[in-house]
Design a protein around this motif. Structure first.
Motif, PDB file in Angstrom:
ATOM      1  N   VAL A 169       0.833  -1.202   0.000  1.00 17.20           N
ATOM      2  CA  VAL A 169       0.000   0.000   0.000  1.00 17.20           C
ATOM      3  C   VAL A 169       0.871   1.256   0.000  1.00 17.20           C
ATOM      4  CG1 VAL A 169      -1.655   1.352   1.344  1.00 17.20           C
ATOM      5  CG2 VAL A 169      -1.976  -1.116   1.097  1.00 17.20           C
ATOM      6  N   THR A 170       1.890   1.295   0.851  1.00 15.60           N
ATOM      7  CA  THR A 170       2.749   2.480   0.907  1.00 15.60           C
ATOM      8  C   THR A 170       3.557   2.637  -0.382  1.00 15.60           C
ATOM      9  OG1 THR A 170       4.459   1.216   2.094  1.00 15.60           O
ATOM     10  CG2 THR A 170       2.945   2.506   3.409  1.00 15.60           C
ATOM     11  N   LYS A 171       3.991   1.524  -0.961  1.00 17.13           N
ATOM     12  CA  LYS A 171       4.720   1.606  -2.224  1.00 17.13           C
ATOM     13  C   LYS A 171       3.825   2.184  -3.314  1.00 17.13           C
ATOM     14  CE  LYS A 171       7.363  -1.025  -5.623  1.00 17.13           C
ATOM     15  NZ  LYS A 171       7.881  -2.353  -6.040  1.00 17.13           N
ATOM     16  N   ALA A 172       2.562   1.746  -3.351  1.00 13.26           N
ATOM     17  CA  ALA A 172       1.626   2.264  -4.344  1.00 13.26           C
ATOM     18  C   ALA A 172       1.375   3.749  -4.133  1.00 13.26           C
ATOM     19  CB  ALA A 172       0.310   1.490  -4.286  1.00 13.26           C
ATOM     20  N   ALA A 173       1.328   4.192  -2.880  1.00 15.50           N
ATOM     21  CA  ALA A 173       1.122   5.615  -2.584  1.00 15.50           C
ATOM     22  C   ALA A 173       2.255   6.458  -3.148  1.00 15.50           C
ATOM     23  CB  ALA A 173       1.009   5.825  -1.080  1.00 15.50           C
ATOM     24  N   VAL A 174       3.473   5.934  -3.077  1.00 18.80           N
ATOM     25  CA  VAL A 174       4.635   6.660  -3.580  1.00 18.80           C
ATOM     26  C   VAL A 174       4.691   6.609  -5.104  1.00 18.80           C
ATOM     27  CG1 VAL A 174       7.165   6.732  -3.597  1.00 18.80           C
ATOM     28  CG2 VAL A 174       5.948   6.290  -1.460  1.00 18.80           C
ATOM     29  N   GLU A 175       4.431   5.457  -5.692  1.00 20.07           N
ATOM     30  CA  GLU A 175       4.534   5.290  -7.140  1.00 20.07           C
ATOM     31  C   GLU A 175       3.440   6.051  -7.896  1.00 20.07           C
ATOM     32  OE1 GLU A 175       6.968   3.987  -8.754  1.00 20.07           O
ATOM     33  OE2 GLU A 175       8.058   3.067  -7.092  1.00 20.07           O
ATOM     34  N   THR A 176       2.315   6.309  -7.239  1.00 14.07           N
ATOM     35  CA  THR A 176       1.240   7.096  -7.866  1.00 14.07           C
ATOM     36  C   THR A 176       1.347   8.578  -7.553  1.00 14.07           C
ATOM     37  OG1 THR A 176      -0.209   6.688  -5.962  1.00 14.07           O
ATOM     38  CG2 THR A 176      -0.385   5.145  -7.829  1.00 14.07           C
ATOM     39  N   CYS A 177       2.292   8.937  -6.683  1.00 14.34           N
ATOM     40  CA  CYS A 177       2.496  10.317  -6.214  1.00 14.34           C
ATOM     41  C   CYS A 177       1.351  10.807  -5.333  1.00 14.34           C
ATOM     42  CB  CYS A 177       2.731  11.279  -7.365  1.00 14.34           C
ATOM     43  SG  CYS A 177       4.268  10.942  -8.269  1.00 14.34           S
ATOM     44  N   VAL A 178       0.559   9.885  -4.807  1.00 17.09           N
ATOM     45  CA  VAL A 178      -0.412  10.247  -3.774  1.00 17.09           C
ATOM     46  C   VAL A 178       0.337  10.759  -2.550  1.00 17.09           C
ATOM     47  CG1 VAL A 178      -2.066   9.282  -2.122  1.00 17.09           C
ATOM     48  CG2 VAL A 178      -2.250   8.700  -4.544  1.00 17.09           C
ATOM     49  N   TRP A 179       1.473  10.144  -2.247  1.00 14.19           N
ATOM     50  CA  TRP A 179       2.309  10.539  -1.101  1.00 14.19           C
ATOM     51  C   TRP A 179       3.753  10.675  -1.582  1.00 14.19           C
ATOM     52  CZ3 TRP A 179       0.815  12.259   3.547  1.00 14.19           C
ATOM     53  CH2 TRP A 179       1.762  12.357   4.570  1.00 14.19           C
ATOM     54  N   PRO A 180       4.104  11.791  -2.183  1.00 12.77           N
ATOM     55  CA  PRO A 180       5.470  11.974  -2.680  1.00 12.77           C
ATOM     56  C   PRO A 180       6.471  12.115  -1.539  1.00 12.77           C
ATOM     57  CG  PRO A 180       4.213  13.985  -2.946  1.00 12.77           C
ATOM     58  CD  PRO A 180       3.237  12.940  -2.487  1.00 12.77           C
ATOM     59  N   LEU A 181       7.677  11.663  -1.795  1.00 13.60           N
ATOM     60  CA  LEU A 181       8.747  11.738  -0.805  1.00 13.60           C
ATOM     61  C   LEU A 181       9.614  12.962  -1.096  1.00 13.60           C
ATOM     62  CD1 LEU A 181       9.844   7.973  -0.759  1.00 13.60           C
ATOM     63  CD2 LEU A 181       7.996   9.089   0.521  1.00 13.60           C
ATOM     64  N   TYR A 182       9.697  13.856  -0.124  1.00 18.14           N
ATOM     65  CA  TYR A 182      10.519  15.045  -0.319  1.00 18.14           C
ATOM     66  C   TYR A 182      10.927  15.633   1.024  1.00 18.14           C
ATOM     67  CZ  TYR A 182       6.331  17.976   0.591  1.00 18.14           C
ATOM     68  OH  TYR A 182       5.229  18.580   1.150  1.00 18.14           O
ATOM     69  N   GLU A 183      11.883  16.545   0.972  1.00 17.33           N
ATOM     70  CA  GLU A 183      12.313  17.257   2.178  1.00 17.33           C
ATOM     71  C   GLU A 183      12.547  18.717   1.828  1.00 17.33           C
ATOM     72  OE1 GLU A 183      15.922  15.483   3.638  1.00 17.33           O
ATOM     73  OE2 GLU A 183      17.001  15.804   1.758  1.00 17.33           O
ATOM     74  N   VAL A 184      12.443  19.555   2.841  1.00 20.37           N
ATOM     75  CA  VAL A 184      12.641  20.991   2.669  1.00 20.37           C
ATOM     76  C   VAL A 184      13.640  21.442   3.725  1.00 20.37           C
ATOM     77  CG1 VAL A 184      11.543  23.249   2.496  1.00 20.37           C
ATOM     78  CG2 VAL A 184      10.251  21.193   1.883  1.00 20.37           C
ATOM     79  N   ILE A 185      14.836  21.782   3.273  1.00 21.76           N
ATOM     80  CA  ILE A 185      15.917  22.197   4.171  1.00 21.76           C
ATOM     81  C   ILE A 185      16.140  23.691   4.002  1.00 21.76           C
ATOM     82  CG2 ILE A 185      18.327  21.870   4.826  1.00 21.76           C
ATOM     83  CD1 ILE A 185      18.179  19.073   3.593  1.00 21.76           C
ATOM     84  N   GLU A 186      15.902  24.432   5.086  1.00 23.01           N
ATOM     85  CA  GLU A 186      16.042  25.897   5.051  1.00 23.01           C
ATOM     86  C   GLU A 186      15.273  26.496   3.873  1.00 23.01           C
ATOM     87  OE1 GLU A 186      17.214  27.533   7.421  1.00 23.01           O
ATOM     88  OE2 GLU A 186      18.491  26.131   8.537  1.00 23.01           O
ATOM     89  N   GLY A 187      14.072  25.959   3.635  1.00 21.60           N
ATOM     90  CA  GLY A 187      13.205  26.498   2.600  1.00 21.60           C
ATOM     91  C   GLY A 187      13.422  25.937   1.208  1.00 21.60           C
ATOM     92  N   LYS A 188      14.446  25.122   1.007  1.00 26.89           N
ATOM     93  CA  LYS A 188      14.737  24.573  -0.322  1.00 26.89           C
ATOM     94  C   LYS A 188      14.132  23.182  -0.455  1.00 26.89           C
ATOM     95  CE  LYS A 188      18.401  23.385  -3.577  1.00 26.89           C
ATOM     96  NZ  LYS A 188      19.869  23.327  -3.837  1.00 26.89           N
TER      97      LYS A 188
END
Length: 311
Positions: free
Chosen positions: A236-255
């Protein structure tokens, strides 16, 4: 010293077995992975908003937490950890404490997106040296699977039951991760369980060891509320990432930095069809629901990619 994923994963659990989480629940996996990101020599103070994690790990006088643990009301995990972190700094300044402590608050989406938002926002705005981790299971699971502002559109819950008149929840999911970015804090990230947990583990380590306030949003599926077989959680979690329902990202000092870009972005129905809470969307005549969700996810993914291109 560089973070060594293998060494940290091999250290003992700071959340003991024998807790009362459901089989196939993502919350204990999120908690264990985050706590393993602590350096072995460091101690931690943990607090948890009332919710699945609290009732599953702490029934007085027994606790599954190996670090110092504080049970909070539903609405004040951020405020509690703010006070503890402030007291620690004061005692450290006076020379009354020598040990190094890290401060981590956990809360479900009900106690984070909704009821606890005011104390979370205050803690982040003040810049306390702490990490707030949301284990996001997208509803008030502990009290009967009621909708929260984290619940996605068209999801069938006990307070947004799908039927002939109302097709489940009628509003889109709140984007809390970006709301936390708007607080101007040093580190914000979104993650879940894929592969060898490298993404979540590394982001948890960054969050814990970045000076100042940090926020980590972790998709943590619930087999009862989402209605999937317990053994299918990772799929389920893999499908969420592969469909971009739950994209993986980070924001460091606004970037913004996208941690993972699917080579072949899957249609959103690949994720929806795995869960009983969306079963009504696949009935004849309800195709428009899937199309609506697909358009929303595509727009969100395009917006995220544009943000990540900003230099």
């Amino acid at each position: 010293m560089a973070y060594n994923l293998k060494e940290n994963v091999m250290q003992g659990d700071r959340l003991s077995g024998g807790h009362r989480f459901c089989a196939g629940c993502g919350s204990p996996i999120a908690i264990r992975t985050v706590l393993r990101a602590l350096n072995p020599e460091d101690q931690a103070v943990i607090c948890s908003a009332t919710g699945c994690a609290e009732v599953s790990t702490f029934i007085y006088p027994y606790t599954a937490w190996k670090d110092s643990f504080i049970h909070n009301a539903f609405e004040n995990a951020g405020a509690t950890m703010s006070g503890v972190e402030t007291a620690y700094r004061a005692l450290k300044k006076r020379g009354k404490i020598d040990e190094t402590y890290k401060f981590i608050a956990f809360g479900g989406d009900g106690g984070t997106y909704d009821i606890g938002f005011q104390s979370l926002s205050g803690a982040m705005e003040r810049g306390h040296d702490m990490v707030y981790v949301c284990y996001d299971n997208e509803a008030y699971m502990n009290t009967g699977i009621q909708r929260s502002s984290s619940t996605p559109m068209f999801a069938d819950t006990t307070t947004t039951p799908q039927g002939k008149v109302i097709p489940g929840k009628q509003q889109n999911k709140k984007d809390l991760t970006k709301i936390m970015v708007a607080h101007g804090i040093p580190y914000v990230a979104q993650s879940t369980f894929i592969g060898n947990f490298k993404d979540l583990s590394e982001k948890a380590h960054k969050a814990i060891y970045t000076p100042g306030a940090a926020f980590l949003n972790v998709m943590a599926p619930c087999p009862r509320g989402w209605r999937y077989p317990s053994e299918k959680m990772m799929e389920v979690t893999k499908a969420a990432v592969e469909t971009c329902v739950w994209p993986l990202y980070e924001v460091i000092e606004g970037k913004y930095t996208i941690s993972y870009r699917p080579k072949d972005k899957k249609p959103v129905e690949e994720y929806l069809k795995m869960q009983g809470r969306f079963a009504h969307m696949f009935k004849p005549g309800n195709e428009w629901m899937i199309e609506t969700v697909q358009k929303h996810i595509d727009a969100k993914w395009e917006d995220l990619q544009n943000l990540a291109e900003i230099k």
